[in-house]
Structures are given as C-alpha cells and as structure tokens.
Design a protein around this motif. Structure first.
Motif: not given
Length: 160
Positions: A62-69, A89-91, A123-127, A150-156
């Motif tokens: 139930g947390k709201r993490p973000i990954v920086l790599i 199916k996690l955002p 390829t990994w279908q990550i917007p 949109e309850k989906r994964a995403g990346a910048v």
C-alpha cells in the motif's frame, strides 16, 4: 530544471513514500535533497532487479514508491520488471538515467545505452517519456500522476 530540491518537492506533491535507487552520475546529484527530505524514505539497493522487487513489495503493502536507476540497470532488471508489471500488474514507476544520450546524439560516444533503452521499454510495454534539458520537475510529477491515474506502470528517461 530537474534538480534535487525541485524533484523532491514534486515527489512530495505526488505522495511518493519511498525512493528506491542506485544513483548514477546525474540522478546522484539529487542525493542531498533526497536524504534531507523527512517525507521520503530513501532505500539504497545493490542491484536494479532488487530495486524493482523492493518497490513491488512496497506497492503490495500500500505504499507509493518510485525507482531511480540508470539505463544499464534497466537492462539488468528485466525479469523483475516483467514479474512486477505484467504478472503482478503493479503500477511501478521508474526514473531512468539515460547515460550518454547527448554524447551519442553528437557522435562523441559509441555507448549503446541510449540506443537500447527506448526499445527495451517498448518491448516490456512500459509507457515512457524522454526528458531532455527543457523538462522540469512539474513534468516529472505529471508523468507520475498520469501513470497512477491510469493504474499502470510508467517510466521517464532522463537524458544525460
């Protein structure tokens, strides 16, 4: 401008609870602001696949993490990414340093990291969005909010 204080403020506005990261040359400049933030829990990991797994566990809790790599780490983390995003199916949201982007564009580097990062995300279908120097922390917050809405994964991808 994407500097540490503005990024930390944007993360706060988005309600991000944890930053899981392995800093690179560009994202590493954000460390003083990330460390100083009382609202964010900064989690340093050893491998990028571990960062994805930790973020997945936090999302399940139930947390709201973000990954920086960095982009090289994105390549290493493929199986964890597949599992968290497509099986569970996690955002998951990623901020990926796109090492050598400008040098490659100018013909000053043969580092293929900027060549493969976008195709890997496709390829990994990550917007995703590619952020260049003109982008701001407000743009980063907007990309995160859109993925969450949109309850989906995403990346910048942050061009370096």
């Amino acid at each position: 401008m994407l500097d540490g204080p503005s990024v930390v403020a944007a993360f706060g506005e988005c309600g991000i609870s944890h930053v899981i990261w392995i800093p690179d040359s560009e994202l590493g400049t954000w460390e003083p602001a990330l460390t100083a933030s009382p609202e964010l829990s900064l989690i340093r990991v050893c491998r990028e696949g571990e960062a994805i797994a930790v973020a997945g566990g936090l999302l399940l809790g139930g947390k709201r993490p973000i990954v920086l790599i960095q982009c090289i780490g994105l390549f290493e983390a493929g199986d964890a990414l597949r599992n968290v995003v497509h099986d569970l199916k996690l955002p998951l949201f990623l901020v990926v340093g796109l090492r050598g982007y400008y040098a490659y564009q100018e013909g000053k580097s043969r580092d293929t990291c900027p060549v493969f990062a976008e195709p890997i995300l496709k390829t990994w279908q990550i917007p995703y969005s590619l952020f260049e120097r003109r982008h701001t922390a407000a743009d980063l917050a907007q990309a995160y909010r859109q993925a969450q809405a949109e309850k989906r994964a995403g990346a910048v991808l942050i061009a370096e």
